[in-house]
Design an enzyme around this catalytic site. Structure first.
Site, PDB file in Angstrom:
ATOM      1  N   ASP A  91       0.870  -1.179   0.000  1.00 55.17           N
ATOM      2  CA  ASP A  91       0.000   0.000   0.000  1.00 55.17           C
ATOM      3  C   ASP A  91       0.909   1.232   0.000  1.00 55.17           C
ATOM      4  O   ASP A  91       2.129   1.110   0.048  1.00 55.17           O
ATOM      5  CB  ASP A  91      -0.965  -0.029   1.188  1.00 55.17           C
ATOM      6  CG  ASP A  91      -0.257   0.043   2.527  1.00 55.17           C
ATOM      7  OD1 ASP A  91       0.976   0.215   2.555  1.00 55.17           O
ATOM      8  OD2 ASP A  91      -0.932  -0.082   3.559  1.00 55.17           O
ATOM      9  N   ASP A 266      -8.074  -7.343   0.189  1.00 55.40           N
ATOM     10  CA  ASP A 266      -7.176  -7.575   1.317  1.00 55.40           C
ATOM     11  C   ASP A 266      -7.865  -7.103   2.586  1.00 55.40           C
ATOM     12  O   ASP A 266      -8.757  -6.254   2.531  1.00 55.40           O
ATOM     13  CB  ASP A 266      -5.888  -6.750   1.179  1.00 55.40           C
ATOM     14  CG  ASP A 266      -6.125  -5.293   1.588  1.00 55.40           C
ATOM     15  OD1 ASP A 266      -6.785  -4.587   0.805  1.00 55.40           O
ATOM     16  OD2 ASP A 266      -5.713  -4.896   2.683  1.00 55.40           O
ATOM     17  N   CYS A 304     -11.562 -29.435   6.281  1.00 58.79           N
ATOM     18  CA  CYS A 304     -10.595 -28.387   5.919  1.00 58.79           C
ATOM     19  C   CYS A 304      -9.229 -29.004   5.645  1.00 58.79           C
ATOM     20  O   CYS A 304      -8.749 -29.846   6.406  1.00 58.79           O
ATOM     21  CB  CYS A 304     -10.507 -27.373   7.057  1.00 58.79           C
ATOM     22  SG  CYS A 304      -9.222 -26.135   6.813  1.00 58.79           S
ATOM     23  N   CYS A 306      -6.333 -27.561   5.849  1.00 57.34           N
ATOM     24  CA  CYS A 306      -5.206 -26.855   6.476  1.00 57.34           C
ATOM     25  C   CYS A 306      -4.489 -27.774   7.463  1.00 57.34           C
ATOM     26  O   CYS A 306      -5.081 -28.722   7.983  1.00 57.34           O
ATOM     27  CB  CYS A 306      -5.689 -25.574   7.171  1.00 57.34           C
ATOM     28  SG  CYS A 306      -6.176 -25.782   8.893  1.00 57.34           S
ATOM     29  N   CYS A 309      -6.307 -28.463  10.918  1.00 58.85           N
ATOM     30  CA  CYS A 309      -7.444 -29.388  10.910  1.00 58.85           C
ATOM     31  C   CYS A 309      -6.999 -30.793  10.511  1.00 58.85           C
ATOM     32  O   CYS A 309      -7.481 -31.784  11.066  1.00 58.85           O
ATOM     33  CB  CYS A 309      -8.523 -28.878   9.954  1.00 58.85           C
ATOM     34  SG  CYS A 309      -9.261 -27.323  10.499  1.00 58.85           S
ATOM     35  N   HIS A 335      -5.333 -21.734   9.742  1.00 56.39           N
ATOM     36  CA  HIS A 335      -6.670 -22.175   9.335  1.00 56.39           C
ATOM     37  C   HIS A 335      -7.427 -21.048   8.624  1.00 56.39           C
ATOM     38  O   HIS A 335      -8.043 -21.263   7.580  1.00 56.39           O
ATOM     39  CB  HIS A 335      -7.475 -22.669  10.545  1.00 56.39           C
ATOM     40  CG  HIS A 335      -8.914 -22.877  10.207  1.00 56.39           C
ATOM     41  ND1 HIS A 335      -9.377 -24.036   9.617  1.00 56.39           N
ATOM     42  CD2 HIS A 335      -9.981 -22.046  10.306  1.00 56.39           C
ATOM     43  CE1 HIS A 335     -10.671 -23.900   9.364  1.00 56.39           C
ATOM     44  NE2 HIS A 335     -11.060 -22.707   9.790  1.00 56.39           N
TER      45      HIS A 335
HETATM   46 ZN   LIG Z   1      -8.457 -25.762   8.996  1.00 50.18          ZN
END
Ligand SMILES: [Zn+2]
Length: 410
Positions: A91, A266, A304, A306, A309, A335
């Site tokens: 930015d 963003d 999920c 990630c 998880c 996550h």
């Molecule tokens: Zn997750």
């Protein structure tokens, strides 16, 4: 920059595009996680890369204060300083004019800041903002704009809009004369507050400069508001330039913006809220600080992908550690970044498959359940031919809509 629109939704204004920058390809629409102080809090660059993120945002204002341009120049730019191999956007420092406004005075020359660290006075001019962003070396850099609070009305909004066009010219001049035009891509920022006439005047001015900018951002709006100004800007911005909605991060907001034709967004929200114990899920955010999660041995979301998880880290463990151990904040940050990436990745897949309106309906149904759809979401999606209420038992609720677990009503 190479930019090609590769698929368009036949119902809404959503599109999938390919953007190739100096540090690789990013497929849009995408959400950019924010690395305020040169790093996404709690994560290494390798971790961020392993989550499939190819474009992050850094804050010029903060990088200029610490470590400063001298260090960045010796390091060879922020990519090398941070060890980040993929794309980066900075930015201009303009947003901090609002968020730290008690330290700032705006003049035609630039923004005069007092450092919150030591009180030293510095002036951030459009030329200086571009020079700092050259030292940082981000693949996409933003013009310095004159930002006013999103709900402000009156003559100050018009003054800021006109000054943002004048400052764009100074940024273009600085960028071109420094010979950085091919290495870094300058984006203009459309201002004008909530006033459609001022937005149109700003669009007129900034579209005249199309050949000298690589993309356009829509600034000065905050998440969750009625989306008329986003739609107005997205409708008029050129087809062959990326469109970036600044400061948008709630999942419902992202998908509405994508439907209106936005390519990039963003927000600090997903990573900040993680540090306060809130996990984002496809059935709405959950606050792991609450006692009701103390005996819940399921992961945040068993579907999920990630690492948090997939490792089976339980909600109960996260509840136990979330305000005491930094590892819990890291686990939730990971996550939440993957959640945002999934929301946008599924949008891209659906646009390509020709099923984006169905994806919108199923996402909103799962996310809001019987809490009701926020009125502004229903109205914004109707403006691009998707009616969430059609064949749906879910009611529409006024205002911001659902009260999540992190809100007062929980
Ligand atoms: Zn997750």
């Amino acid at each position: 920059m190479e930019f090609q629109v590769i698929h368009k939704c036949s119902t809404t204004r959503a599109r999938v595009s390919r953007m190739v920058l100096a540090h690789g390809e990013t497929v849009l629409p995408t959400f950019m996680p924010v690395a305020t102080q040169a790093a996404i809090k709690g994560l290494t660059p390798e971790q961020v890369e392993s989550l499939g993120i190819s474009l992050i945002l850094n804050n010029t204002y903060h990088l200029n204060l610490r470590p400063g341009v001298d260090v960045l120049k010796v390091a060879g730019g922020a990519h090398l300083f941070e060890g980040w191999r993929h794309n980066m956007l900075t930015d201009s420092g303009g947003f901090q004019l609002v968020s730290l406004s008690k330290f700032t005075t705006i003049t035609e020359e630039g923004a005069v800041f007092s450092s919150p660290f030591n009180g030293d006075t510095t002036i951030l001019t459009p030329e200086e903002s571009i020079s700092i962003q050259h030292a940082i070396g981000a693949d996409i850099i933003m013009q310095l704009d004159d930002v006013v609070p999103s709900l402000l009305q009156g003559p100050r909004v018009e003054e800021a809009m006109k000054r943002s066009i004048r400052w764009l010219d100074r940024c273009i001049q600085q960028h071109e004369s420094a010979g950085r035009k091919d290495a870094q891509n300058l984006f203009a920022i459309v201002q004008g507050g909530l006033d459609p006439n001022l937005r149109d005047k700003c669009l007129d001015g900034m579209l005249e400069r199309k050949d000298r900018v690589s993309g356009y951002a829509i600034g000065g709006l905050s998440g969750g508001e009625e989306k008329g100004r986003i739609k107005q800007c997205a409708d008029r911005l050129p087809e062959d330039r990326p469109r970036y909605a600044m400061g948008i991060g709630f999942a419902e907001d992202l998908l509405v913006c994508v439907a209106l034709g936005i390519d990039m967004a963003d927000c600090v929200f997903p990573t900040r809220t993680a540090r306060f114990g809130v996990a984002l899920t496809h059935t709405g955010p959950i606050n792991l600080k609450l006692g009701k999660h103390a005996k819940d041995f399921d992961p945040i979301d068993s579907t999920c992908p990630c690492p948090t998880c997939k490792d089976g880290t339980s909600r109960a463990l996260l509840h136990h550690t979330v305000t005491h151990e930094t590892t819990a904040a890291h686990a939730l940050t990971i996550h939440n970044i993957v959640f945002q990436a999934q929301v946008m990745g599924r949008a891209r897949e659906a646009i390509i498959a020709g099923t984006f309106p169905d994806y919108l309906r199923s996402f909103f149904a799962g996310y809001f359940g019987d809490r009701g759809y926020p009125e502004w979401c229903v109205a914004a999606l109707r403006s691009v031919n998707v009616d969430l209420l059609e064949n749906s038992k879910t009611p529409m609720v006024p205002g911001g809509g659902a009260k999540w677990e992190y809100s007062d009503a929980a």
